[in-house]
Enzyme design. Structure first.
Site, PDB file in Angstrom:
ATOM      1  N   SER A  91     -10.292  16.491  -5.409  1.00 11.11           N
ATOM      2  CA  SER A  91     -10.113  16.051  -6.797  1.00 11.11           C
ATOM      3  C   SER A  91     -11.411  15.881  -7.573  1.00 11.11           C
ATOM      4  CB  SER A  91      -9.315  14.740  -6.824  1.00 11.11           C
ATOM      5  OG  SER A  91      -9.940  13.751  -6.017  1.00 11.11           O
ATOM      6  N   GLU A 143      -8.107   3.554 -21.931  1.00  9.73           N
ATOM      7  CA  GLU A 143      -8.542   2.487 -21.036  1.00  9.73           C
ATOM      8  C   GLU A 143      -9.290   3.145 -19.897  1.00  9.73           C
ATOM      9  OE1 GLU A 143      -5.678   3.980 -20.577  1.00  9.73           O
ATOM     10  OE2 GLU A 143      -5.761   4.337 -18.423  1.00  9.73           O
ATOM     11  N   LYS A 183      -9.616  15.073 -13.969  1.00 13.35           N
ATOM     12  CA  LYS A 183      -9.144  14.272 -15.100  1.00 13.35           C
ATOM     13  C   LYS A 183      -9.211  15.014 -16.426  1.00 13.35           C
ATOM     14  CE  LYS A 183      -9.564   9.559 -13.456  1.00 13.35           C
ATOM     15  NZ  LYS A 183     -10.178   9.690 -12.113  1.00 13.35           N
TER      16      LYS A 183
HETATM   17  C1  LIG Z   1      -9.631   9.064 -10.993  1.00 14.73           C
HETATM   18  C2  LIG Z   1      -9.767   9.858  -9.759  1.00 14.73           C
HETATM   19  C3  LIG Z   1      -8.767   9.892  -8.761  1.00 14.73           C
HETATM   20  C4  LIG Z   1      -7.525   9.044  -8.823  1.00 14.73           C
HETATM   21  O1  LIG Z   1      -6.695   9.286  -9.916  1.00 14.73           O
HETATM   22  P1  LIG Z   1      -5.298  10.001  -9.780  1.00 14.73           P
HETATM   23  O2  LIG Z   1      -4.675   9.827 -11.106  1.00 14.73           O
HETATM   24  O3  LIG Z   1      -4.549   9.342  -8.677  1.00 14.73           O
HETATM   25  O4  LIG Z   1      -5.560  11.428  -9.463  1.00 14.73           O
HETATM   26  C5  LIG Z   1      -8.943  10.709  -7.661  1.00 14.73           C
HETATM   27  N1  LIG Z   1     -10.048  11.452  -7.517  1.00 14.73           N
HETATM   28  C6  LIG Z   1     -11.046  11.445  -8.435  1.00 14.73           C
HETATM   29  C7  LIG Z   1     -12.238  12.297  -8.196  1.00 14.73           C
HETATM   30  C8  LIG Z   1     -10.930  10.656  -9.581  1.00 14.73           C
HETATM   31  O5  LIG Z   1     -11.928  10.662 -10.476  1.00 14.73           O
END
Ligand SMILES: *Cc1c(COP(=O)(O)O)cnc(C)c1O
Length: 406
Positions: A389, A123, A101
């Site tokens: 992610s 938000e 993020k």
């Molecule tokens: C917020 C988050 C997501 C989901 O958000 P996307 O915008 O779909 O990428 C996925 N993995 C993690 C670790 C997150 O913090």
């Protein structure tokens, strides 16, 4: 990425946004008229600002020295042996603040500064985007206000504390279901009332045009790096598949971006099926959603027959969103991407497997991407890149409760 290529918005049936802000039939900007000046200013300037040399220099310097990029592309040997295919992990979990993020919030805070804004609003649902926003506001010394549903504030106390520690003001959204969509409404209301000095940092590849495209371009550093990293390791830039979990779709959009026009690269999206697609407790938007308008854009979203947005459910707070970004709706509808959904149980099992085979505890969101192996078989010589992610520290209590670890 060459400058010309980045600046041009293709006006084709391709997978990039067109001049009107659409991906196929999805996207656009469905906003109250009072928001129009704010959004129009951003729409007219974002590409020019983003590809200024000084902007690119500052952006990449911060990504390197502050975020810790490039994130490694790691060949997961034991996981590969287990599933009989070649698996690389794109390690977004190693970024500062623990997920992808921050790539977007760094980009947007620099954009806000170039636009002369002195106040940031955001938000947040689970608080991850709120923390990433509060982080870059502290970095730049800019005022930060985060809207968060009252129920989420109670559920996500550690992230609320982090935001406060970082100097942000957290304002509870007390209307409606007191969760993410209500926080979003409050943020939009704030933006309407503060059009001149305030920039609204949206946290995923969603929202009215130009947000989905802007967020996607900031996150596209992920696939830009994958290309040269894979070339070093495999002698070719393109994997056979890229795999990512989808909440709103920002880590996925960044992971896919430089492969969208490479038809030989298979694109795989994994959504959250919660307790099962037909359980009434899920966030599997492509399976359950219909076209509608959420957060200012036309996209696939989960709704009742009369068009009220359905409250989503997933064990992972970051996938607990009732829609997907417009690019993903188009990838789904056009058949360019394969969509799967993983249940809570499948994602938790995959998270445990990654922990024990590779020594990496993933965010539960990312666990969904790894659950692909419970749904699809790959060939031994296929090369996969999976977007890891985020890291699992924030989810430890959920893992403890689920696996009875304590
Ligand atoms: C917020 C988050 C997501 C989901 O958000 P996307 O915008 O779909 O990428 C996925 N993995 C993690 C670790 C997150 O913090």
């Amino acid at each position: 990425m060459t400058k010309e290529k980045s600046l041009s918005i293709k006006n084709s049936g391709g997978f990039h946004v067109d001049e009107k802000g659409y991906y196929g039939e999805f996207g656009g900007a469905f906003i109250p008229e009072m928001l129009y000046p704010n959004l129009e200013e951003l729409r007219q300037k974002y590409l020019e600002i983003m590809y200024e040399e000084s902007f690119q220099k500052e952006f990449h310097q911060l990504l390197r020295d502050y975020v810790g990029r490039p994130s490694p592309l790691y060949f997961a040997k034991r996981l590969s042996e287990k599933h009989g295919t070649k698996i690389y992990l794109k390690r977004e979990d190693l970024n500062h603040t623990g997920a992808h993020k921050v790539n977007n919030t760094i980009g947007q805070i620099l954009m806000a500064k170039r636009l002369g804004k002195t106040r940031i609003i955001a938000e947040t649902g689970a608080g991850q985007h709120g923390v990433a926003t509060a982080t870059v506001c502290a970095l730049m010394g800019i005022q930060c206000v985060v809207y968060m549903g009252e129920i989420d504030i109670a559920r996500q106390a550690p992230n609320v504390a982090r935001m406060k520690m970082l100097g942000a003001e957290v304002i509870p959204a007390t209307s409606g279901s007191k969760t993410l969509k209500d926080a979003t409404n409050e943020a939009i209301r704030d933006w309407i009332n503060n059009p001149v000095d305030t920039h609204y940092i949206i946290g995923s590849a969603i929202g009215p045009h130009p947000y989905p495209d802007m967020v996607t371009r900031f996150q596209s550093v992920i696939s830009e790096e994958i290309k040269w990293q894979l070339k070093e390791k495999e002698g070719r830039e393109n994997p056979d598949y890229v795999v990512a979990c989808i909440g709103g779709g920002s880590n996925a959009a960044g992971t896919y971006y430089h492969f969208l026009d490479e038809p030989k690269v298979g694109i795989i999206a994994v959504e959250a099926a919660g307790k099962g697609i037909d359980s009434g407790e899920s966030a599997a938007t492509s399976a359950l959603g219909k076209i509608g308008i959420i957060h200012g854009c036309k996209t696939m979203l989960m709704q009742t027959p009369d068009g009220q947005i359905t409250e989503p459910y997933s064990i992972s707070a970051g996938l607990d969103y009732p829609g997907v970004g417009p690019m993903h709706s188009h990838l789904y509808k056009s058949g360019r991407a394969e969509f799967y959904s993983a249940t809570d149980d499948e994602a938790m099992t995959a998270g445990l497997e990654l922990s024990q085979l590779e020594g990496i505890i993933p965010a539960i969101e990312s666990g969904h991407a790894f659950a692909i192996f419970q749904h699809k078989k790959f060939n031994p010589d296929d090369v996969l890149v999976i977007s890891l992610s985020g890291r699992g520290d924030k989810d430890l209590q959920t893992y403890i409760d689920y696996f009875k670890l304590a």
